[in-house]
Design an enzyme around this catalytic site. Structure first.
Site, PDB file in Angstrom:
ATOM      1  N   SER A   1       0.892  -1.295  -0.077  1.00  0.00           N
ATOM      2  CA  SER A   1       0.056  -0.141   0.059  1.00  0.00           C
ATOM      3  C   SER A   1       0.741   1.155  -0.137  1.00  0.00           C
ATOM      4  O   SER A   1       2.008   1.301   0.284  1.00  0.00           O
ATOM      5  CB  SER A   1      -0.968  -0.215   1.258  1.00  0.00           C
ATOM      6  OG  SER A   1      -1.596   1.103   1.438  1.00  0.00           O
TER       7      SER A   1
ATOM      8  N   TYR B   1      -2.333  -1.749  10.110  1.00  0.00           N
ATOM      9  CA  TYR B   1      -2.488  -1.672   8.723  1.00  0.00           C
ATOM     10  C   TYR B   1      -1.054  -1.292   8.374  1.00  0.00           C
ATOM     11  O   TYR B   1      -0.344  -1.630   7.571  1.00  0.00           O
ATOM     12  CB  TYR B   1      -3.794  -0.754   8.136  1.00  0.00           C
ATOM     13  CG  TYR B   1      -3.599  -1.106   6.509  1.00  0.00           C
ATOM     14  CD1 TYR B   1      -4.316  -2.240   6.208  1.00  0.00           C
ATOM     15  CD2 TYR B   1      -3.092  -0.282   5.764  1.00  0.00           C
ATOM     16  CE1 TYR B   1      -4.515  -2.151   4.728  1.00  0.00           C
ATOM     17  CE2 TYR B   1      -3.544  -0.163   4.440  1.00  0.00           C
ATOM     18  CZ  TYR B   1      -3.996  -1.294   3.899  1.00  0.00           C
ATOM     19  OH  TYR B   1      -4.187  -1.502   2.541  1.00  0.00           O
TER      20      TYR B   1
END
Length: 260
Positions: free
Chosen positions: A142, A155
């Site tokens: 990401s 995350y």
């Protein structure tokens, strides 16, 4: 670029980014294993791909946090197709909360799915790739592999961790023909992102429209979401790139949100 007759495992591929990658790989001639915890959805996805592209596709039930389930799923692919050429570790979820309110159980769940899943699937696939002297492992990172945002402690930690794991496998696997890469998308309009919009609106005390326009897309060059098709093209590029020239590298696809 072609993946003709390559055996490809994509985790979390019953929907979202993983499903788009599976379609792109099948279109490029690959044999695609839809590895997902939701077996009915995985079977439906595999059936659709086989019908659409005339290539081989199978559904594999896989909880990426379970070593036994991962090993059994990978073995099913090896038994059917003789090995594994490409692994895309894509399975993931999102839970948002400030650190002080972040439940430890949620922290462990996030790291288990994103990091343990990448480790276990890589560990299971590597011996088969080493036996062939070739292979590609792709982690779904990401922008948060390189950047941080509020409310996403687990995350961000997990996505940063994937960078390190990729580099280690690149170092270990290079002489054995195995290369690794990390794809780092910006915000992609998937159910995972849709779920975050009301959650972040509540936590930040702003409207859902402001979450999209300011938090998610405010730093892009065109206020556009990255698409699943964009990421699928990057995944094909890495999988089909046959030399070690790019191993251990990451690529950001974020409409200019993050540039490096």
């Amino acid at each position: 670029m072609t993946l003709k007759d390559k055996a490809c495992i994509i985790t979390g591929a019953a929907s979202g980014i993983g499903n788009a990658i599976a379609h792109r790989y099948a279109k490029a001639g690959g044999k695609v294993a839809i590895a997902d915890i939701k077996m009915d959805a995985a079977q439906a996805a595999a059936d659709e791909i086989a019908k659409t592209y005339g290539t081989e596709a199978m559904a594999v039930e896989m909880d990426v946090t379970s070593e036994d389930a991962v090993n059994a799923g990978v073995q099913k692919v090896v038994d059917a197709w003789g090995g594994v050429d490409v692994l895309v570790s894509n399975a993931g979820i999102q839970i948002v909360n400030p650190v002080e309110d972040y439940a430890f159980a949620d922290w462990k769940k996030m790291l288990a799915i994103h990091l343990d899943g990448a480790f276990l699937t890589s560990k299971a696939c590597l011996p088969h790739m080493y036996a062939k002297g070739a292979g590609s492992i792709i982690f779904m990172g990401s922008v948060h592999s390189k950047e941080a945002s509020p409310l996403k402690s687990a995350y961000v930690t997990a996505k940063h961790g994937l960078m390190g794991l990729s580099r280690v496998i690149a170092k270990e696997g290079g002489k054995k023909g195995v290369r690794t890469n990390v794809i780092c998308p910006g915000f992609v309009k998937t159910p995972l992102v849709d779920k975050q919009i009301p959650e972040q609106a509540k936590e930040l005390g702003i409207s859902e429209d402001e979450v999209v326009s300011k938090v998610m897309l405010g730093q892009t060059v065109d206020t556009e979401f990255t698409t699943v098709e964009d990421i699928a093209e990057v995944a094909l590029f890495f999988a089909a790139f046959e030399t070690n020239a790019l191993t251990g590298q990451s690529l950001v696809a974020s409409h200019g949100w993050y540039m490096n």
